[in-house]
Enzyme design. Structure first.
Site, mmCIF file in Angstrom:
data_model
loop_
_atom_site.group_PDB
_atom_site.id
_atom_site.type_symbol
_atom_site.label_atom_id
_atom_site.label_comp_id
_atom_site.label_asym_id
_atom_site.label_seq_id
_atom_site.Cartn_x
_atom_site.Cartn_y
_atom_site.Cartn_z
ATOM 1 N N HIS A 88 1.818 -9.047 14.174
ATOM 2 C CA HIS A 88 1.965 -7.923 13.248
ATOM 3 C C HIS A 88 0.834 -7.911 12.210
ATOM 4 C CE1 HIS A 88 4.174 -4.719 11.221
ATOM 5 N NE2 HIS A 88 3.800 -5.300 10.085
ATOM 6 N N GLU A 109 -12.512 19.323 -4.148
ATOM 7 C CA GLU A 109 -12.860 17.968 -3.735
ATOM 8 C C GLU A 109 -13.322 17.912 -2.292
ATOM 9 O OE1 GLU A 109 -10.791 13.617 -3.431
ATOM 10 O OE2 GLU A 109 -9.646 15.250 -4.316
ATOM 11 N N MET A 110 -12.535 18.574 -1.402
ATOM 12 C CA MET A 110 -12.833 18.483 0.018
ATOM 13 C C MET A 110 -14.164 19.157 0.350
ATOM 14 S SD MET A 110 -10.152 19.375 2.993
ATOM 15 C CE MET A 110 -8.645 19.055 2.122
ATOM 16 N N THR A 156 0.873 -1.175 0.000
ATOM 17 C CA THR A 156 0.000 0.000 0.000
ATOM 18 C C THR A 156 0.907 1.220 0.000
ATOM 19 O OG1 THR A 156 -0.063 0.398 2.366
ATOM 20 C CG2 THR A 156 -1.524 -1.314 1.527
ATOM 21 N N CYS A 157 0.306 2.424 0.048
ATOM 22 C CA CYS A 157 1.185 3.588 0.005
ATOM 23 C C CYS A 157 1.987 3.746 1.295
ATOM 24 C CB CYS A 157 0.405 4.851 -0.325
ATOM 25 S SG CYS A 157 -1.117 5.001 0.575
ATOM 26 N N GLU A 190 -8.049 3.859 10.615
ATOM 27 C CA GLU A 190 -8.566 4.107 9.265
ATOM 28 C C GLU A 190 -8.992 2.762 8.652
ATOM 29 O OE1 GLU A 190 -7.015 3.404 6.218
ATOM 30 O OE2 GLU A 190 -5.124 2.564 6.920
#
Lengths: 295, 421
Positions: free
Chosen positions: B100, B193-194, B50-51, B115
């Site tokens: 983990h 966008e926000m 992922t990022c 998140e």
């Protein structure tokens, strides 16, 4: 009777503890426990007051002990009604400790035996006392809501959501509830004053005698009238309304206690800790006592 | 016995420049898994990229060999020297690796704790691994436990409760000012966008009467249609102030769009109704002094970030409860794995057969009036029978004749004979 009062106080205090744990842990069942305990306390309290009423044959407001006990009872009653209407769960953290403190004060103040006096045996006195006390209770709630409003408003304005931000309801809710309390309090106070005047007229032939209690009640009434007028006319709300509710409560407290301790007048005997023969005699001779039995 | 190994880098150990160098795209993940499959030291594998993290989960018979070849593989596949990222690499084995995985999936190890995206990303990674047929008994079991743990953490703790995104934080504030947002009027100035996300959140909270003001009226019209609202010209802004309850501003204007004086002039006309300004623009659109006016609340982007930071702290407190759930799950997974070894399985199997045999033999002996001597003989015969039946399966499970997939055989044995109940 004494044991009933102790049970009542215990129930109120446990309820207050329940509400405080609710404040911290935010669990629904804690709020329920608090509510049921205060309901149980209220029932106990009702039984104890009813007992005194039956033995005396009239409403027990002869000294500070009895007077405060009735005030606590009315406050609990108004709280239960308030809770039913607004379902503002967190409000118990203000109302229930307040009731508890009043009841603890009641238990500390000696209940001097008093002789029943015929002037209390009247529908007008009963409605006067209950209306004025219920009105005062509503103002006390408006005060509490005002404080909660200021805490929440401060959190939002300063952009520092702290401990209370999550736990308190919205500003609009607090503001509306405070407004309803003031309208209710004002209506009850008005009714209480009118019944007082009617009774004074019936007994002494005069509506108004410039007694300090009368004067201060008048000032309190005018203050709340001004507050309501501004709200209706100019849409006063929010912070200013909350501050005014707090100041109004200070007036009310002074009318309730301060006048009796600072000035002489025909209400003073009800806050006297030891009933002095002479005072009662003077009052009775003065021939203008009793028109607001307590407020 | 097989070992579980996890190695990877994340936002805590490596900067974004390094992470992007060794990130795997969806397509590359498949290719990478294919080549990991050819490595004889690796029985099962899962690759998560992922990022914020790149992680390789391996099931192997020889941990140190597998770690070395995985390191080499990452370096070769991404064409960067091993020395460049070796220091940022963390390596977990056994229980620590399991812990983990649980923590990552439960979002306890995320940059923003709580998140929700990470769980979906892990599900995708697992799906790829099953498609490439490189997941086996252990990874299958581990990942199913992982999804279960992540769900438990989410529902049993407040880890995902408070808002940690700008637009959601703004809605939460609006609810603390207005209570119910039902029927509240929203004015959107500009676009972005926000800001649009915030309007969508508001609509979901039943705010109605959306107005959109934009420098280019046409653009405003398009946005208004999207929100089922009404477009207004930027010159009409002051009039809109009279009715609006929530104003979201996000324009590219260099100066203030709404000033203290303009809003102050409207207070009486608005009859002191509260007004909430959400200023997402940089430079700011809304004069911050408006916040000083009674019943007017102004939040700019930094204020909203501040709110989020507080909420993040709250989440971190909730995360402690999540850790406890993870600890519990790690222990249970270890128990399952220990049972998967050959000796306990053979023992369990024998116990099961013996208990069945004993029960049935006793039943027969009781009902058929058999003498003591004969009964002894029946018992002896039963024991011999069990030994004969178990001989071959025991040989298969004990010796390494299962073509390197012993845990699979053990797992099947346990399932066939219901040994875990």
């Amino acid at each position: 009777m004494e044991i009933l009062i102790i049970i009542t106080i215990l129930l109120y205090m446990l309820s207050a503890a329940g509400y405080f744990t609710y404040l911290f842990f935010q669990k629904e069942f804690l709020h329920k426990i608090g509510l049921y305990l205060v309901l149980a306390g209220f029932m106990c309290h009702t039984v104890s007051i009813a007992g005194v009423c039956i033995t005396l044959g009239q409403i027990p407001v002869h000294n500070l002990h009895q007077n405060l006990s009735i005030a606590g009872w009315v406050l609990a009653c108004v709280f239960l009604i308030f809770n039913y209407i607004f379902r503002l769960k967190i409000f118990g953290i203000y109302a229930v400790p307040l009731i508890s403190v009043i009841m603890v004060a009641v238990s500390r103040i000696p209940n001097e035996p008093v002789q029943a006096k015929s002037i209390f045996k009247s529908f007008w006195v009963l409605s006067h006392v209950i209306a004025v006390l219920a009105g005062d209770a509503a103002f006390a709630f408006a005060f509490g809501l005002g404080i909660l409003y200021l805490i929440q408003e401060n959190a939002i304005k300063t952009k520092k959501p702290g401990f209370f931000f999550k736990r308190l309801p919205s500003l609009e809710m607090l503001d509306n509830a405070g407004y309803v309390c003031i309208v209710a309090g004002f209506s009850l106070l008005t009714f209480g004053l009118i019944t007082g005047f009617v009774y004074a007229k019936a007994i002494w032939g005069k509506f108004w005698v410039w007694d300090p209690k009368e004067v201060w009640s008048g000032i309190t009434w005018l203050f709340y009238a001004a507050l309501l007028h501004e709200r209706l006319a100019a849409g006063w709300r929010g912070r200013r309304a909350a501050i005014m509710a707090i100041i109004g409560f200070a007036f009310m407290l002074f009318t309730y206690f301060g006048v009796n301790f600072l000035f002489k007048g025909h209400h003073s005997e009800f806050t006297r800790l030891q009933p002095a023969e002479t005072t009662i005699n003077t009052i009775l001779n003065k021939d203008d006592p009793t028109e607001k039995a307590s407020d | 016995m097989t070992d579980i190994v996890l190695l990877g880098i994340n936002h805590k150990t490596a900067p974004v420049e390094l992470r992007e160098c060794i990130a795997f795209t969806d397509e590359n993940t498949g290719i990478a898994l294919d080549s990991l499959k050819t490595n004889s030291g690796i029985n099962e594998a899962l690759l998560l990229s992922t990022c914020n993290r790149v992680e390789v989960l391996l099931v192997t018979d020889d941990a140190s060999v597998a770690i070395d070849s995985a390191k080499k593989f990452i370096a070769e596949f991404n064409n960067i020297p091993l020395t460049q990222f070796e220091d940022s690499l963390y390596i977990h084995r056994g229980d620590e690796a399991v812990r983990h995985v649980f923590r990552v999936a439960s979002s306890l190890d995320s940059m923003i704790v709580g998140e929700p995206q990470i769980l979906g990303q892990i599900k995708d990674a697992y799906k790829t691994a099953t498609e490439k047929k490189i997941s086996g008994v252990i990874i299958n079991r581990l990942l199913h436990r992982t999804f279960f743990v992540a769900k438990r953490v989410r529902t049993e703790t407040g880890i995902g409760d408070s808002a940690v995104s700008i637009s959601y934080a703004a809605i939460e504030l609006a609810r603390k000012i207005f209570g119910d947002l039902d029927g509240k009027r929203v004015l959107l100035i500009g676009a972005g966008e926000m800001a649009e996300l915030a309007v969508e959140h508001l609509i979901r909270n039943r705010a109605s009467d959306i107005r959109v003001a934009n420098r280019t009226f046409e653009h405003g019209l398009k946005l208004a249609r999207k929100f089922n609202g009404q477009a207004v010209r930027i010159e009409e802004l002051i009039d809109c102030l009279k009715v609006a309850d929530i104003i979201i501003s996000s324009t590219g204007s260099p100066g203030f769009i709404l000033t203290h004086a303009q809003v102050k002039g409207m207070i009486r006309k608005r009859r002191n109704r509260p007004l909430f300004f959400i200023d997402i623009a940089v430079p700011r659109d809304i004069d911050p002094d408006i916040n000083k006016l009674a019943n007017n609340y102004v939040y700019d982007i930094d204020d909203l970030k501040g709110v989020i930071e507080d909420n993040v702290e709250e989440r971190n407190r909730e995360a402690i409860k999540g850790e406890r759930i993870v600890d519990e799950a790690v222990i249970r997974f270890r128990e399952w794995r220990e049972n998967l070894a050959a000796v306990p399985t053979i023992k369990d199997l024998r116990n099961k057969l013996e208990s069945i045999a004993e029960k049935e033999v006793n039943k027969t002996l009781r009902s058929n009036n058999i003498s003591q001597e004969n009964a002894e003989a029946v018992h002896r015969m039963t024991r011999a029978l069990i030994n004969k039946i178990l001989h071959d399966p025991t040989q298969v499970l004990k010796n390494n004749s299962c073509m390197g997939d012993k845990s699979n055989y053990l797992d099947i044995t346990r399932k066939l004979f219901k040994l875990d109940e």
